[in-house]
Design a protein around this motif. Structure first.
Motif, PDB file in Angstrom:
ATOM      1  N   MET A 216       0.828  -1.239  -0.067  1.00 36.80           N
ATOM      2  CA  MET A 216      -0.010  -0.069  -0.139  1.00 36.80           C
ATOM      3  C   MET A 216       0.937   1.067   0.038  1.00 36.80           C
ATOM      4  O   MET A 216       1.879   1.128   0.744  1.00 36.80           O
ATOM      5  CB  MET A 216      -0.915   0.126   1.134  1.00 36.80           C
ATOM      6  N   THR A 217       0.469   2.101  -0.753  1.00 32.77           N
ATOM      7  CA  THR A 217       1.196   3.562  -0.795  1.00 32.77           C
ATOM      8  C   THR A 217       0.737   4.615  -0.212  1.00 32.77           C
ATOM      9  O   THR A 217       1.205   5.804  -0.086  1.00 32.77           O
ATOM     10  CB  THR A 217       1.326   3.683  -2.190  1.00 32.77           C
ATOM     11  N   CYS A 218      -0.266   4.471   0.677  1.00 29.45           N
ATOM     12  CA  CYS A 218      -1.217   5.716   1.410  1.00 29.45           C
ATOM     13  C   CYS A 218      -0.242   5.909   2.403  1.00 29.45           C
ATOM     14  O   CYS A 218       0.216   5.273   3.026  1.00 29.45           O
ATOM     15  CB  CYS A 218      -2.612   5.082   1.997  1.00 29.45           C
ATOM     16  N   SER A 219      -0.292   7.328   2.527  1.00 27.21           N
ATOM     17  CA  SER A 219       0.355   8.087   3.684  1.00 27.21           C
ATOM     18  C   SER A 219      -0.154   8.137   4.854  1.00 27.21           C
ATOM     19  O   SER A 219      -1.762   8.155   4.803  1.00 27.21           O
ATOM     20  CB  SER A 219       0.773   9.489   3.346  1.00 27.21           C
ATOM     21  N   SER A 220       0.156   7.949   6.015  1.00 30.48           N
ATOM     22  CA  SER A 220      -0.728   7.526   7.344  1.00 30.48           C
ATOM     23  C   SER A 220      -1.444   9.000   7.333  1.00 30.48           C
ATOM     24  O   SER A 220      -2.326   8.975   8.216  1.00 30.48           O
ATOM     25  CB  SER A 220       0.172   7.446   8.521  1.00 30.48           C
ATOM     26  N   ASP A 221      -0.917  10.202   6.924  1.00 36.81           N
ATOM     27  CA  ASP A 221      -1.496  11.607   7.344  1.00 36.81           C
ATOM     28  C   ASP A 221      -2.856  11.778   6.073  1.00 36.81           C
ATOM     29  O   ASP A 221      -3.474  12.435   6.461  1.00 36.81           O
ATOM     30  CB  ASP A 221      -0.682  12.549   7.012  1.00 36.81           C
ATOM     31  N   GLU A 222      -2.811  11.089   5.086  1.00 35.02           N
ATOM     32  CA  GLU A 222      -4.013  11.045   4.039  1.00 35.02           C
ATOM     33  C   GLU A 222      -5.094  10.220   4.538  1.00 35.02           C
ATOM     34  O   GLU A 222      -6.311  10.619   4.392  1.00 35.02           O
ATOM     35  CB  GLU A 222      -3.631  10.157   2.906  1.00 35.02           C
ATOM     36  N   LEU A 223      -4.998   9.455   5.735  1.00 33.38           N
ATOM     37  CA  LEU A 223      -6.128   8.683   5.920  1.00 33.38           C
ATOM     38  C   LEU A 223      -6.399   9.004   7.559  1.00 33.38           C
ATOM     39  O   LEU A 223      -5.494   8.957   8.237  1.00 33.38           O
ATOM     40  CB  LEU A 223      -5.816   7.019   6.135  1.00 33.38           C
ATOM     41  N   SER A 224      -7.450   9.506   7.891  1.00 35.31           N
ATOM     42  CA  SER A 224      -7.864  10.062   9.253  1.00 35.31           C
ATOM     43  C   SER A 224      -8.816   9.235  10.071  1.00 35.31           C
ATOM     44  O   SER A 224      -8.964   9.415  11.233  1.00 35.31           O
ATOM     45  CB  SER A 224      -8.402  11.728   9.063  1.00 35.31           C
ATOM     46  N   SER A 225      -9.271   8.167   9.549  1.00 36.33           N
ATOM     47  CA  SER A 225     -10.326   7.390  10.411  1.00 36.33           C
ATOM     48  C   SER A 225     -10.005   5.769  10.060  1.00 36.33           C
ATOM     49  O   SER A 225      -9.486   5.505   9.041  1.00 36.33           O
ATOM     50  CB  SER A 225     -11.681   7.566   9.885  1.00 36.33           C
ATOM     51  N   LEU A 226     -10.328   4.962  11.053  1.00 39.00           N
ATOM     52  CA  LEU A 226     -10.154   3.526  10.917  1.00 39.00           C
ATOM     53  C   LEU A 226     -10.976   3.073   9.714  1.00 39.00           C
ATOM     54  O   LEU A 226     -10.674   2.125   8.945  1.00 39.00           O
ATOM     55  CB  LEU A 226     -10.793   2.893  12.280  1.00 39.00           C
ATOM     56  N   PHE A 227     -12.359   3.718   9.306  1.00 38.18           N
ATOM     57  CA  PHE A 227     -13.101   3.156   8.205  1.00 38.18           C
ATOM     58  C   PHE A 227     -12.193   3.570   6.663  1.00 38.18           C
ATOM     59  O   PHE A 227     -12.288   2.728   5.859  1.00 38.18           O
ATOM     60  CB  PHE A 227     -14.339   3.886   8.293  1.00 38.18           C
ATOM     61  N   GLN A 228     -11.545   4.674   6.932  1.00 41.11           N
ATOM     62  CA  GLN A 228     -10.719   4.948   5.564  1.00 41.11           C
ATOM     63  C   GLN A 228      -9.624   3.953   5.703  1.00 41.11           C
ATOM     64  O   GLN A 228      -9.271   3.535   4.441  1.00 41.11           O
ATOM     65  CB  GLN A 228     -10.265   6.408   5.747  1.00 41.11           C
ATOM     66  N   VAL A 229      -8.948   3.594   6.590  1.00 40.74           N
ATOM     67  CA  VAL A 229      -7.814   2.343   6.675  1.00 40.74           C
ATOM     68  C   VAL A 229      -8.553   1.438   6.114  1.00 40.74           C
ATOM     69  O   VAL A 229      -8.044   0.515   5.131  1.00 40.74           O
ATOM     70  CB  VAL A 229      -7.378   2.270   7.925  1.00 40.74           C
ATOM     71  N   ALA A 230      -9.803   0.694   6.588  1.00 40.54           N
ATOM     72  CA  ALA A 230     -10.335  -0.397   5.971  1.00 40.54           C
ATOM     73  C   ALA A 230     -10.591  -0.534   4.706  1.00 40.54           C
ATOM     74  O   ALA A 230     -10.321  -1.407   3.690  1.00 40.54           O
ATOM     75  CB  ALA A 230     -11.618  -0.796   6.869  1.00 40.54           C
ATOM     76  N   GLU A 231     -11.302   0.677   4.263  1.00 36.96           N
ATOM     77  CA  GLU A 231     -11.348   0.965   2.939  1.00 36.96           C
ATOM     78  C   GLU A 231     -10.315   0.765   1.912  1.00 36.96           C
ATOM     79  O   GLU A 231     -10.262   0.170   0.849  1.00 36.96           O
ATOM     80  CB  GLU A 231     -12.358   2.429   2.642  1.00 36.96           C
ATOM     81  N   ALA A 232      -9.232   1.377   2.198  1.00 34.14           N
ATOM     82  CA  ALA A 232      -8.128   1.415   1.714  1.00 34.14           C
ATOM     83  C   ALA A 232      -7.449   0.047   1.578  1.00 34.14           C
ATOM     84  O   ALA A 232      -6.917  -0.409   0.343  1.00 34.14           O
ATOM     85  CB  ALA A 232      -7.039   2.374   1.991  1.00 34.14           C
ATOM     86  N   VAL A 233      -7.549  -0.702   2.341  1.00 34.85           N
ATOM     87  CA  VAL A 233      -7.022  -2.040   2.285  1.00 34.85           C
ATOM     88  C   VAL A 233      -7.827  -2.993   1.605  1.00 34.85           C
ATOM     89  O   VAL A 233      -7.528  -3.821   0.852  1.00 34.85           O
ATOM     90  CB  VAL A 233      -7.149  -2.684   3.833  1.00 34.85           C
ATOM     91  N   LYS A 234      -9.230  -2.457   1.664  1.00 35.92           N
ATOM     92  CA  LYS A 234     -10.233  -3.419   0.866  1.00 35.92           C
ATOM     93  C   LYS A 234      -9.731  -3.133  -0.567  1.00 35.92           C
ATOM     94  O   LYS A 234      -9.821  -3.889  -1.644  1.00 35.92           O
ATOM     95  CB  LYS A 234     -11.676  -3.178   1.117  1.00 35.92           C
ATOM     96  N   GLU A 235      -9.630  -1.827  -0.863  1.00 38.67           N
ATOM     97  CA  GLU A 235      -9.449  -1.386  -2.466  1.00 38.67           C
ATOM     98  C   GLU A 235      -8.366  -2.047  -3.040  1.00 38.67           C
ATOM     99  O   GLU A 235      -8.054  -2.297  -4.065  1.00 38.67           O
ATOM    100  CB  GLU A 235      -9.162   0.082  -2.336  1.00 38.67           C
ATOM    101  N   LYS A 236      -7.421  -2.572  -2.010  1.00 35.79           N
ATOM    102  CA  LYS A 236      -5.921  -3.057  -2.465  1.00 35.79           C
ATOM    103  C   LYS A 236      -6.074  -4.520  -2.615  1.00 35.79           C
ATOM    104  O   LYS A 236      -5.289  -5.307  -2.878  1.00 35.79           O
ATOM    105  CB  LYS A 236      -4.991  -2.765  -1.588  1.00 35.79           C
ATOM    106  N   GLY A 237      -7.347  -5.163  -2.519  1.00 34.73           N
ATOM    107  CA  GLY A 237      -7.720  -6.336  -2.835  1.00 34.73           C
ATOM    108  C   GLY A 237      -7.962  -7.554  -1.595  1.00 34.73           C
ATOM    109  O   GLY A 237      -8.150  -8.676  -1.561  1.00 34.73           O
ATOM    110  N   LEU A 238      -7.984  -6.966  -0.346  1.00 31.45           N
ATOM    111  CA  LEU A 238      -8.168  -7.989   0.713  1.00 31.45           C
ATOM    112  C   LEU A 238      -9.815  -7.984   0.824  1.00 31.45           C
ATOM    113  O   LEU A 238     -10.719  -7.075   0.827  1.00 31.45           O
ATOM    114  CB  LEU A 238      -7.852  -7.361   2.302  1.00 31.45           C
ATOM    115  N   GLY A 239     -10.404  -9.377   0.912  1.00 29.90           N
ATOM    116  CA  GLY A 239     -11.862  -9.720   1.014  1.00 29.90           C
ATOM    117  C   GLY A 239     -12.264  -9.937   2.190  1.00 29.90           C
ATOM    118  O   GLY A 239     -13.067  -9.084   2.883  1.00 29.90           O
TER     119      GLY A 239
END
Length: 236
Positions: A1-24
């Motif tokens: 994953m290439t997201c910066s920690s400062d780009e994501l402000s919530s745990l939901f956004q982290v989960a969405e980012a991980v999902k978009e990268k392929g985790l089911g």
């Protein structure tokens, strides 16, 4: 994953980012370190308190980790069943583990947290620290459900769909051994060990919980891809 920690402000956004990268989907297992080192590891990072100190004025590092990772990964856990174990206490020492619940597993991370809060004051800390029993238990759970010394079990786990995120990194450190296992296990089929220093991430980020969750999970999409390419999901 290439997201910066400062780009994501919530745990939901982290989960969405991980999902978009392929985790089911995934399962979550908590292993709580109850060794004596917890009494002194908070000298710098937890105001001199035991890392297992439970009080109303401040959440301890274990409580924070349970909440952050529990809330993030519950997004991917369909049945919300979470095994939770302790190790390194006076009863099990470095030879085994114990279940935080009297029977069965916890349902949702809130129950894990409630159970931890209830059980911990009664646990007698001991020594030494040995992660092998909890990793071996995780392997057994994977083998049984078909859902998914330390070096040896990390090498075995890399062939059995077990991703190891080390939460022994709460406290003051030092973390030389953890960094070694993160970077120097060339015989694994894929990199399944992620070391994260809790206090360092939490203290240096604009959005600490999201940054910590991202640090723990950022390698999972690559690991999940490796698992699929190696054919480990075909029989599930």
């Amino acid at each position: 994953m290439t997201c910066s920690s400062d780009e994501l402000s919530s745990l939901f956004q982290v989960a969405e980012a991980v999902k978009e990268k392929g985790l089911g989907t995934c399962g979550l297992i908590f292993g709580i370190d109850y060794t004596m080192s917890n009494k002194v590891q908070g000298e710098k990072t937890f105001r001199g308190r035991s890392l297992h100190d439970i009080s109303e004025d401040m959440k301890n590092p274990y409580q924070q980790v349970i909440e952050i990772l529990g809330e993030t990964l519950e997004y991917f856990d369909n049945d919300r069943v979470i095994p939770a174990f302790g190790f390194g206490d006076f009863e099990t020492k470095d030879q085994g583990i114990f279940s935080l619940t009297e029977e069965g597993y916890c349902h949702g991370f809130r129950e894990v947290l409630d159970t931890y809060n209830m059980v911990t004051p009664c646990v007698k800390l001991y020594r030494p620290t040995n992660f092998a029993p909890i990793i071996y238990k995780a392997i057994n759970i994977v083998e049984e459900t078909k859902k998914r010394e330390l070096k040896r079990w990390c090498l075995k786990a890399s062939g059995l769909l077990v991703d190891v995120v080390s939460q022994a990194s709460v406290g003051d450190g030092p973390w030389g051994v953890m960094r070694e296992f993160d970077d120097k296990l060339p015989d694994r089929l894929f990199d399944n060990f992620q070391f994260v220093e809790f206090n360092e991430v939490m203290a240096s980020s604009m959005h600490p919980p999201a940054a910590f969750a991202l640090s723990c999970l950022k390698e999972i999409p690559h690991q999940y891809k490796a698992i699929k390419e190696l054919g480990y999901l075909e029989d599930l």
